[in-house]
Design a protein around this motif. Structure first.
Motif, PDB file in Angstrom:
ATOM      1  N   ARG A   1       0.839  -1.212   0.000  1.00  0.00           N
ATOM      2  CA  ARG A   1       0.000   0.000   0.000  1.00  0.00           C
ATOM      3  C   ARG A   1       0.871   1.257   0.000  1.00  0.00           C
ATOM      4  NH1 ARG A   1      -3.369  -3.213   3.266  1.00  0.00           N
ATOM      5  NH2 ARG A   1      -2.429  -2.458   5.190  1.00  0.00           N
ATOM      6  N   LEU A   2       1.968   1.236   0.752  1.00  0.00           N
ATOM      7  CA  LEU A   2       2.887   2.375   0.764  1.00  0.00           C
ATOM      8  C   LEU A   2       3.504   2.594  -0.615  1.00  0.00           C
ATOM      9  CD1 LEU A   2       4.700   1.816   4.189  1.00  0.00           C
ATOM     10  CD2 LEU A   2       2.989   3.566   3.638  1.00  0.00           C
ATOM     11  N   ILE A   3       3.754   1.511  -1.322  1.00  0.00           N
ATOM     12  CA  ILE A   3       4.269   1.620  -2.689  1.00  0.00           C
ATOM     13  C   ILE A   3       3.198   2.230  -3.592  1.00  0.00           C
ATOM     14  CG2 ILE A   3       5.002   0.311  -4.721  1.00  0.00           C
ATOM     15  CD1 ILE A   3       6.316  -1.693  -2.706  1.00  0.00           C
ATOM     16  N   SER A   4       1.966   1.743  -3.499  1.00  0.00           N
ATOM     17  CA  SER A   4       0.903   2.257  -4.370  1.00  0.00           C
ATOM     18  C   SER A   4       0.578   3.713  -4.058  1.00  0.00           C
ATOM     19  CB  SER A   4      -0.348   1.390  -4.295  1.00  0.00           C
ATOM     20  OG  SER A   4      -0.946   1.494  -3.033  1.00  0.00           O
ATOM     21  N   ARG A   5       0.766   4.139  -2.808  1.00  0.00           N
ATOM     22  CA  ARG A   5       0.540   5.539  -2.422  1.00  0.00           C
ATOM     23  C   ARG A   5       1.764   6.408  -2.704  1.00  0.00           C
ATOM     24  NH1 ARG A   5      -1.888   3.989   3.407  1.00  0.00           N
ATOM     25  NH2 ARG A   5      -3.860   3.142   2.675  1.00  0.00           N
ATOM     26  N   ARG A   6       2.812   5.782  -3.198  1.00  0.00           N
ATOM     27  CA  ARG A   6       4.078   6.449  -3.546  1.00  0.00           C
ATOM     28  C   ARG A   6       4.804   7.028  -2.343  1.00  0.00           C
ATOM     29  NH1 ARG A   6       3.669   8.173  -9.652  1.00  0.00           N
ATOM     30  NH2 ARG A   6       2.085   6.682 -10.243  1.00  0.00           N
ATOM     31  N   VAL A   7       4.565   6.421  -1.174  1.00  0.00           N
ATOM     32  CA  VAL A   7       5.347   6.766   0.010  1.00  0.00           C
ATOM     33  C   VAL A   7       6.729   6.129  -0.132  1.00  0.00           C
ATOM     34  CG1 VAL A   7       5.514   6.472   2.518  1.00  0.00           C
ATOM     35  CG2 VAL A   7       3.304   6.993   1.452  1.00  0.00           C
ATOM     36  N   LEU A   8       6.756   4.920  -0.686  1.00  0.00           N
ATOM     37  CA  LEU A   8       8.006   4.229  -0.984  1.00  0.00           C
ATOM     38  C   LEU A   8       8.192   4.184  -2.498  1.00  0.00           C
ATOM     39  CD1 LEU A   8       7.800   1.189   1.470  1.00  0.00           C
ATOM     40  CD2 LEU A   8       9.354   3.146   1.623  1.00  0.00           C
ATOM     41  N   VAL A   9       9.405   4.462  -2.938  1.00  0.00           N
ATOM     42  CA  VAL A   9       9.739   4.385  -4.357  1.00  0.00           C
ATOM     43  C   VAL A   9      10.125   2.946  -4.659  1.00  0.00           C
ATOM     44  CG1 VAL A   9      11.326   5.178  -6.144  1.00  0.00           C
ATOM     45  CG2 VAL A   9      10.547   6.766  -4.370  1.00  0.00           C
ATOM     46  N   ALA A  10       9.474   2.368  -5.651  1.00  0.00           N
ATOM     47  CA  ALA A  10       9.737   0.968  -5.986  1.00  0.00           C
ATOM     48  C   ALA A  10       9.577   0.764  -7.485  1.00  0.00           C
ATOM     49  CB  ALA A  10       8.790   0.058  -5.228  1.00  0.00           C
ATOM     50  N   TRP A  11      10.134  -0.328  -7.952  1.00  0.00           N
ATOM     51  CA  TRP A  11      10.012  -0.687  -9.365  1.00  0.00           C
ATOM     52  C   TRP A  11       9.892  -2.190  -9.477  1.00  0.00           C
ATOM     53  CZ3 TRP A  11      14.425   0.659  -6.874  1.00  0.00           C
ATOM     54  CH2 TRP A  11      15.478  -0.249  -6.921  1.00  0.00           C
ATOM     55  N   LYS A  12       9.352  -2.616 -10.598  1.00  0.00           N
ATOM     56  CA  LYS A  12       9.254  -4.042 -10.887  1.00  0.00           C
ATOM     57  C   LYS A  12      10.443  -4.405 -11.772  1.00  0.00           C
ATOM     58  CE  LYS A  12       4.326  -4.721 -10.505  1.00  0.00           C
ATOM     59  NZ  LYS A  12       3.130  -5.269 -11.129  1.00  0.00           N
ATOM     60  N   PRO A  13      11.240  -5.364 -11.349  1.00  0.00           N
ATOM     61  CA  PRO A  13      12.376  -5.760 -12.176  1.00  0.00           C
ATOM     62  C   PRO A  13      11.905  -6.454 -13.453  1.00  0.00           C
ATOM     63  CG  PRO A  13      12.186  -7.208 -10.286  1.00  0.00           C
ATOM     64  CD  PRO A  13      11.159  -6.128 -10.114  1.00  0.00           C
ATOM     65  N   ALA A  14      12.730  -6.376 -14.477  1.00  0.00           N
ATOM     66  CA  ALA A  14      12.399  -7.029 -15.738  1.00  0.00           C
ATOM     67  C   ALA A  14      12.368  -8.540 -15.540  1.00  0.00           C
ATOM     68  CB  ALA A  14      13.429  -6.667 -16.799  1.00  0.00           C
ATOM     69  N   GLY A  15      11.520  -9.200 -16.296  1.00  0.00           N
ATOM     70  CA  GLY A  15      11.434 -10.649 -16.210  1.00  0.00           C
ATOM     71  C   GLY A  15      10.116 -11.111 -15.646  1.00  0.00           C
ATOM     72  N   PRO A  16       9.967 -12.416 -15.525  1.00  0.00           N
ATOM     73  CA  PRO A  16       8.695 -12.987 -15.046  1.00  0.00           C
ATOM     74  C   PRO A  16       8.605 -12.981 -13.522  1.00  0.00           C
ATOM     75  CG  PRO A  16      10.189 -14.742 -15.605  1.00  0.00           C
ATOM     76  CD  PRO A  16      10.899 -13.446 -15.941  1.00  0.00           C
ATOM     77  N   ALA A  17       8.657 -11.803 -12.923  1.00  0.00           N
ATOM     78  CA  ALA A  17       8.677 -11.710 -11.457  1.00  0.00           C
ATOM     79  C   ALA A  17       7.285 -11.615 -10.852  1.00  0.00           C
ATOM     80  CB  ALA A  17       9.516 -10.512 -11.029  1.00  0.00           C
ATOM     81  N   GLY A  18       6.250 -11.463 -11.674  1.00  0.00           N
ATOM     82  CA  GLY A  18       4.901 -11.370 -11.132  1.00  0.00           C
ATOM     83  C   GLY A  18       4.688 -10.081 -10.368  1.00  0.00           C
ATOM     84  N   ARG A  19       4.281 -10.172  -9.108  1.00  0.00           N
ATOM     85  CA  ARG A  19       3.997  -8.989  -8.291  1.00  0.00           C
ATOM     86  C   ARG A  19       5.228  -8.475  -7.565  1.00  0.00           C
ATOM     87  NH1 ARG A  19      -0.992  -9.879  -4.509  1.00  0.00           N
ATOM     88  NH2 ARG A  19      -0.271  -7.832  -3.934  1.00  0.00           N
ATOM     89  N   LYS A  20       6.377  -8.999  -7.877  1.00  0.00           N
ATOM     90  CA  LYS A  20       7.592  -8.642  -7.150  1.00  0.00           C
ATOM     91  C   LYS A  20       7.983  -7.182  -7.390  1.00  0.00           C
ATOM     92  CE  LYS A  20      12.335 -10.062  -6.442  1.00  0.00           C
ATOM     93  NZ  LYS A  20      13.365 -11.015  -6.768  1.00  0.00           N
ATOM     94  N   TYR A  21       8.271  -6.488  -6.302  1.00  0.00           N
ATOM     95  CA  TYR A  21       8.761  -5.111  -6.351  1.00  0.00           C
ATOM     96  C   TYR A  21      10.128  -5.073  -5.686  1.00  0.00           C
ATOM     97  CZ  TYR A  21       4.242  -2.953  -7.480  1.00  0.00           C
ATOM     98  OH  TYR A  21       3.095  -2.561  -8.080  1.00  0.00           O
TER      99      TYR A  21
END
Length: 85
Positions: free
Chosen positions: A30-50
């Protein structure tokens, strides 16, 4: 002198961040979706991994520490003044 650059930026997983912050994995997301935490999804078949930016995680931890200190100071002041028993 030759500079060394990382092939991929270092990031903190949601599980690692949840453990460090003592939050649930869902709350970290939720903190990621609210942009409190900066995150990215790595390239590849990681699914929901941030992967979470270390600086944004440290900034949030610092804010938590400052908040806790402010609350503790108010409690200490009340104890000194005899308002709490």
């Amino acid at each position: 002198m030759e500079s060394i650059t990382a092939k991929y930026p270092r990031g903190i997983t949601v599980d690692e961040a949840a453990a460090l912050l003592r939050f649930s994995r869902a709350h970290v997301r939720r903190l990621i979706s609210r942009r409190v935490l900066v995150a990215w999804k790595p390239a590849g078949p990681a699914g929901r991994k941030y992967l979470i930016d270390e600086v944004s995680l440290a900034t949030l931890q610092s804010a938590q520490i400052n908040h806790a200190r402010a609350e503790a100071a108010a409690t200490q002041k009340a104890l000194i003044q005899g308002l709490l028993f």
